[in-house]
Design a protein around this motif. Structure first.
Motif, PDB file in Angstrom:
ATOM      1  N   SER A  48      47.932  19.834  34.384  1.00  9.58           N
ATOM      2  CA  SER A  48      46.622  18.983  35.013  1.00  9.58           C
ATOM      3  C   SER A  48      47.021  17.707  35.484  1.00  9.58           C
ATOM      4  N   VAL A  49      46.147  17.302  36.434  1.00 12.67           N
ATOM      5  CA  VAL A  49      46.409  16.025  37.188  1.00 12.67           C
ATOM      6  C   VAL A  49      45.096  15.255  37.106  1.00 12.67           C
ATOM      7  N   GLN A  71      43.303  21.333  37.188  1.00  7.78           N
ATOM      8  CA  GLN A  71      44.128  22.167  36.529  1.00  7.78           C
ATOM      9  C   GLN A  71      45.008  22.972  37.294  1.00  7.78           C
ATOM     10  N   THR A  72      46.060  22.994  37.295  1.00  7.65           N
ATOM     11  CA  THR A  72      47.188  23.790  38.066  1.00  7.65           C
ATOM     12  C   THR A  72      47.777  24.931  37.405  1.00  7.65           C
ATOM     13  N   THR A  73      48.534  25.850  37.906  1.00  6.03           N
ATOM     14  CA  THR A  73      49.098  26.882  37.193  1.00  6.03           C
ATOM     15  C   THR A  73      50.322  26.731  36.288  1.00  6.03           C
ATOM     16  N   ASP A  74      51.037  25.551  36.757  1.00  2.00           N
ATOM     17  CA  ASP A  74      52.139  25.137  35.745  1.00  2.00           C
ATOM     18  C   ASP A  74      52.445  23.607  36.204  1.00  2.00           C
ATOM     19  N   LYS A  75      53.547  23.397  35.326  1.00  2.00           N
ATOM     20  CA  LYS A  75      53.869  21.777  35.231  1.00  2.00           C
ATOM     21  C   LYS A  75      54.520  21.513  36.593  1.00  2.00           C
ATOM     22  N   LYS A  76      55.406  22.321  37.463  1.00  2.00           N
ATOM     23  CA  LYS A  76      55.865  22.130  38.806  1.00  2.00           C
ATOM     24  C   LYS A  76      54.729  21.756  39.520  1.00  2.00           C
ATOM     25  N   ALA A  77      53.615  22.923  39.588  1.00  2.00           N
ATOM     26  CA  ALA A  77      52.759  22.272  40.523  1.00  2.00           C
ATOM     27  C   ALA A  77      51.715  21.335  40.226  1.00  2.00           C
ATOM     28  N   ALA A  78      51.423  20.765  39.035  1.00  2.00           N
ATOM     29  CA  ALA A  78      51.137  19.404  38.737  1.00  2.00           C
ATOM     30  C   ALA A  78      51.825  18.250  39.290  1.00  2.00           C
ATOM     31  N   GLU A  79      53.102  18.400  39.108  1.00  2.00           N
ATOM     32  CA  GLU A  79      54.007  17.429  39.834  1.00  2.00           C
ATOM     33  C   GLU A  79      53.642  17.396  41.237  1.00  2.00           C
ATOM     34  N   GLU A  80      53.800  18.501  41.791  1.00  2.00           N
ATOM     35  CA  GLU A  80      53.541  18.521  43.462  1.00  2.00           C
ATOM     36  C   GLU A  80      52.077  17.693  43.833  1.00  2.00           C
ATOM     37  N   LEU A  81      51.133  18.243  42.676  1.00  2.00           N
ATOM     38  CA  LEU A  81      49.767  17.678  43.035  1.00  2.00           C
ATOM     39  C   LEU A  81      49.783  16.208  43.057  1.00  2.00           C
ATOM     40  N   TYR A 134      37.752  20.241  37.503  1.00  2.00           N
ATOM     41  CA  TYR A 134      36.847  19.612  36.677  1.00  2.00           C
ATOM     42  C   TYR A 134      36.106  18.332  37.184  1.00  2.00           C
ATOM     43  N   ILE A 135      34.788  18.003  37.326  1.00  2.00           N
ATOM     44  CA  ILE A 135      34.405  16.774  37.273  1.00  2.00           C
ATOM     45  C   ILE A 135      34.165  16.118  35.878  1.00  2.00           C
ATOM     46  N   VAL A 136      35.083  14.947  35.738  1.00  2.00           N
ATOM     47  CA  VAL A 136      35.038  14.330  34.346  1.00  2.00           C
ATOM     48  C   VAL A 136      34.374  13.327  34.267  1.00  2.00           C
ATOM     49  N   SER A 137      33.516  12.552  35.461  1.00  2.00           N
ATOM     50  CA  SER A 137      32.488  11.766  35.234  1.00  2.00           C
ATOM     51  C   SER A 137      31.948  11.425  36.821  1.00  2.00           C
TER      52      SER A 137
END
Length: 141
Positions: A48-49, A71-81, A134-137
């Motif tokens: 997640s980012v 939330q992305t599918t995996d850690k690599k996707a999170a790094e790209e995002l 997700y809307i956090v706030s």
């Protein structure tokens, strides 16, 4: 002769039953292994980012402060995002500029915003994809 034929028939029936049971057990085991498990919360957080707080005008005279977690599918996707943070912020600001405070009323309005952001970000992704926004706030004034 009758006893011998009955014994052979009984052995064949028992053998077929055992083969059937073993086949069923193996099928269920293989099927159970191929079912993907839900990710743990640690895996979700790793993939997640956080989008830092964005403050911008809405379509009317109001403005919004909003924070997101994507939330992305995996850690690599999170790094790209994470590298695409400027594109994420741009998409969020553009989407918000078309919305009013009424658009955020109720669960359906918030869900529509989350889905819209997800659908606009997924085409940008080369490593994996966005699973959930997700809307956090948020605060509207």
């Amino acid at each position: 002769m009758k006893n011998k034929a009955l014994t052979i028939a009984l052995i064949i029936v028992v053998t077929l039953t055992l083969v059937g049971i073993i086949g069923l057990i193996l099928t269920l085991q293989l099927k159970g292994d191929s079912v993907e498990k839900e990710p743990t919360i640690d895996e979700i957080l790793e993939a997640s980012v956080d989008v830092p707080e964005i403050m911008t005008n809405l379509s009317g005279r109001q403005f919004i402060k909003i924070s997101l977690k994507i939330q992305t599918t995996d850690k690599k996707a999170a790094e790209e995002l994470t590298k695409r943070d400027f594109q994420v912020q741009n998409i969020v600001i553009q989407e918000l500029s078309e919305m009013t405070s009424k658009d955020f009323e109720g669960k359906a309005g918030k869900q529509a915003f989350e889905d819209s952001i997800k659908s606009q970000l997924n085409p940008l992704m080369q490593e994996g994809e966005i699973e959930k926004v997700y809307i956090v706030s948020y605060i509207i004034q």
